[in-house]
Design an enzyme around this catalytic site. Structure first.
Site, PDB file in Angstrom:
ATOM      1  N   SER A 185       0.850  -1.195   0.000  1.00  0.00           N
ATOM      2  CA  SER A 185       0.000   0.000   0.000  1.00  0.00           C
ATOM      3  C   SER A 185       0.888   1.249   0.000  1.00  0.00           C
ATOM      4  O   SER A 185       1.673   1.436  -0.921  1.00  0.00           O
ATOM      5  CB  SER A 185      -0.949  -0.044   1.194  1.00  0.00           C
ATOM      6  N   ASP A 235      -9.784  -3.747  -5.356  1.00  0.00           N
ATOM      7  CA  ASP A 235      -9.161  -2.926  -4.317  1.00  0.00           C
ATOM      8  C   ASP A 235      -9.771  -1.524  -4.306  1.00  0.00           C
ATOM      9  O   ASP A 235      -9.790  -0.834  -5.319  1.00  0.00           O
ATOM     10  CB  ASP A 235      -7.652  -2.835  -4.579  1.00  0.00           C
ATOM     11  N   HIS A 283      -8.063  -4.924  -1.298  1.00  0.00           N
ATOM     12  CA  HIS A 283      -6.839  -4.424  -0.678  1.00  0.00           C
ATOM     13  C   HIS A 283      -6.248  -5.396   0.344  1.00  0.00           C
ATOM     14  O   HIS A 283      -5.041  -5.527   0.451  1.00  0.00           O
ATOM     15  CB  HIS A 283      -7.144  -3.084   0.001  1.00  0.00           C
TER      16      HIS A 283
END
Length: 696
Positions: free
Chosen positions: A548, A633, A668
């Site tokens: 991320s 995501d 995610h």
């Protein structure tokens, strides 16, 4: 450096993405983006065949390149799974007459949420069988379990897509009925008023996925008639609703990076209006803890590392706040766990977490002692206000996750549960260290290390360096049974506590964001350089991993320190910073302005353009790269890593390997089951082992 060290890879042609040039012009700067078209799948709300075909081609290529590791991946998966106790149970917690816990069963991916009345010897009530509910779904996440004050009703929320859009359901625990009240597009928590009829929840914008409103729902009424009790006008703030531990207040919190605001409502009067505690002020953060006789306020007001203040229950404006525990420059106060007679205060000092116990009657304070050089301690599940017992969690790089109960009155400590590592785990067979690298500007950056005893510290050992470095999120040392598969094959694991987190206090965060963001990247590179200098590893054996915002870190490191790393794993990486931050329709963009800057402002634009990985791909030899993403995501959209890989393929030189793996079912956080995620870890480890010539 020799990026492939005579490693044989299959001779397979990599996919080359089509180029559809798009011009970006802002602040007198013109940029041609050949791969902006990949956003179409998200923008148009429908499947773009060109996008799906490209992602599928990349998946096919990755599978072909890693084909000879497939059996090793399966072995690694089984090895990691074999350490997990499949039939297990959480430590029960007591609330309002019942003991609550979750348990797992052998072979099942999910869990069962249960309770027992009055005593642990009572019959079990199965409240939710998530294993059963998840049947038929590729992804299933259930959370936000909220029991009504009369113990009859359960509100819970479910996401079956992995975009963090939760639907709230209400179950009658006496009849088993799921009520027709079905609340869609929420953040996932529903909070009960004390009338057992009223629920408060956070509604999301279906396009940007921002939390925008707090809604009130009355059982049995049409959800379309739910009332908005709070609307957030500042799209850089996140909002949430909760309930005080003493059950007296419904609490709305609105918080951004730089300011916050709290609104309160008497939980006995759920149809009344919320009242502001203290109107928001620039550069002031605060949270509120209701006690029986006063409010405590944890705030950075004139205190960068936060202090605790207090005010009367009926006078909450700033002018009525007085000091309870004053600011200390070397101690960051991060949380308060309140009880009727005690406070447990979570703090950070010298990069380590600590717990202080404050007696509200005697006004005496003492600290718990833990005895390891690098560890993590944190308050656990403490839902009972009228208790002298504190639950806290403890772990380190060599100590499995543990739950303790601490009697704050007589200061006795009891270990309730420690994560069991099946197959035998000898903590003494592994060594942990805490060292400090000196960054290029002279700042000392902590690094937590773990490796197996006997590992040669002569520069020949492979080392995996991990960090995050954003949002003030601290990456504290914790145990991972999966990591043993690395350590047992000779890897050293290094956790770099770089600026952008809060490990060393609030200033550590301030010095790693906005126009100071380069400190984050330089810290990581300089930590890697120090590990090489100290002979823990060498450039031929040094690897990096981050996800991320930590994936952004990986992208920058690949650009600015390519020769220092043999391989990099970038998980769901935020690598197209400028384009994402210019697009307010992308989820979370406006919430991020106080972290990265707003590129509509010239200075911020050129600063982030200077480091954004996608903008700075250049003709050079890159480390071997494994990039992962998820089609659904909502935090970092799939098209960021896809664009980055497409550009790297056409620009980079040399023969290093570049792999993109897109999970077409998840978002995610990856897989929702407790075993499926191990398959991705097995693939990542197999990639590292392939580069090291380790095949079993």
């Amino acid at each position: 450096m020799q990026h492939n060290k005579n490693i044989q890879w299959p001779e397979v042609s990599a996919p080359i993405a089509a180029a559809h040039p798009r011009k970006r012009q802002i602040h007198g700067d013109t940029v041609i983006d050949d791969y902006y078209w990949m956003i179409d799948y998200f923008k148009k709300g429908q499947r773009s065949a060109e996008v799906i075909d490209y992602l599928t081609a990349e998946n096919t290529y990755t599978a072909a390149m890693l084909k000879e590791t497939e059996s090793f991946q399966e072995d690694l998966f089984r090895e990691m799974k074999s350490r997990i106790k499949e039939t297990d149970e959480s430590v029960p917690y007591f609330k309002n007459g019942y003991y609550y816990y979750s348990r797992t069963e052998e072979g099942n991916q999910y869990f069962k949420f249960c309770r027992k009345k009055g005593t642990l010897d009572a019959d079990e009530e199965l409240l939710l069988d998530i294993d059963h509910l998840a049947e038929g779904y590729a992804y299933y996440a259930a959370k936000g379990f909220s029991i009504s004050p009369d113990n009859r009703l359960l509100a819970f929320s479910v996401d079956t897509v992995s975009r963090r859009e939760y639907t709230v359901y209400i179950k009658n625990l006496e009849t088993g009925e799921i009520y027709p009240d079905r609340i869609v597009n929420t953040e996932g928590a529903a909070i009960w008023g004390n009338d057992n009829q009223t629920l408060f929840y956070t509604a999301k914008n279906p396009v940007t996925l921002l939390s925008e409103k707090i809604m009130r729902h009355t059982l049995g009424t049409d959800v379309s008639t739910d009332v908005s009790v709070y609307e957030e006008k500042d799209n850089t703030n996140y909002i949430a609703v909760g309930k005080s531990k003493n059950g007296k207040y419904i609490i709305i919190s609105s918080e951004g990076t730089l300011s916050s605001e709290i609104w309160l409502l008497d939980a006995d009067l759920p149809n009344n209006d919320f009242k502001v505690f203290q109107p928001r002020r620039n550069d002031v953060l605060y949270t509120v803890v209701p006690l029986q006789d006063r409010f405590l306020i944890l705030t950075n007001d004139d205190a960068i590392n936060f202090r605790i203040m207090q005010c009367p229950l009926d006078k909450t404006d700033r002018e009525h706040w007085t000091t309870f525990i004053d600011h200390r420059p070397d101690v960051l106060v991060s949380d308060i766990e309140e009880f009727r007679s005690f406070l447990a205060i979570a703090e950070r000092k010298d990069g380590l977490t600590q717990l202080a116990i404050y007696d509200l009657n005697s006004q005496e304070q003492h600290y718990l002692d833990f005895g390891e050089v690098a560890y993590t301690v944190y308050p656990g599940i403490n839902v009972e206000y009228n208790s002298e017992k504190l639950r806290y969690g403890y772990t380190s790089l060599v100590t499995p996750s543990s739950v303790y109960e601490y009697n704050m009155g007589d200061r006795s400590k009891t270990l309730l549960k420690q994560q069991e590592v099946l197959g035998g785990y000898d903590q003494n067979a592994y060594k942990t260290e805490r060292i400090y690298a000196v960054a290029r500007d002279g700042v000392r950056v902590p690094i937590s290390l773990v490796y197996k005893e006997g590992t040669q510290l002569d520069g020949t050992a492979p080392l995996l360096q991990y960090a995050y470095g954003s949002y003030g999120a601290s990456m504290d040392p914790s145990f991972s049974s999966n990591r043993l598969s690395l350590l047992d094959r000779g890897f050293i694991y290094a956790l770099a506590h770089i600026r952008g987190g809060e490990e060393m206090g609030r200033q550590w965060y301030e010095d790693g964001k906005m126009m100071h963001k380069m400190n984050t990247f330089y810290d990581f590179v300089d930590c890697g350089k120090y590990l090489i200098e100290q002979r823990y590893t060498s450039p031929d054996h040094l690897y990096a991993q981050g996800g991320s915002a930590g994936g952004l870190l990986m992208g920058v490191v690949a650009n600015i320190a390519a020769a220092q790393y043999q391989g990099i794993i970038a998980q769901v990486p935020f690598v197209d910073v400028v384009n994402t931050m210019l697009d307010e329709t992308i989820p979370l963009t406006t919430n991020e302005y106080d972290e990265w800057g707003n590129p509509n402002e010239s200075d911020a634009y050129f600063y982030m353009k200077n480091y954004s990985p996608y903008e700075n791909v250049e003709p050079q030899e890159y480390p071997n790269l494994l990039v992962t993403t998820g089609l659904h995501d909502s935090q970092v959209q799939y098209f960021e890593p896809a664009k980055w890989v497409a550009k790297l393929r056409t620009v980079k030189t040399g023969d290093s390997v570049l792999l993109l793996k897109t999970d077409m079912d998840y978002g995610h956080g990856g897989a929702s089951g407790r075993f499926d995620y191990l398959k991705e870890i097995a693939m990542e480890y197999a990639f590292l082992f392939k580069l090291e010539g380790i095949n079993h």
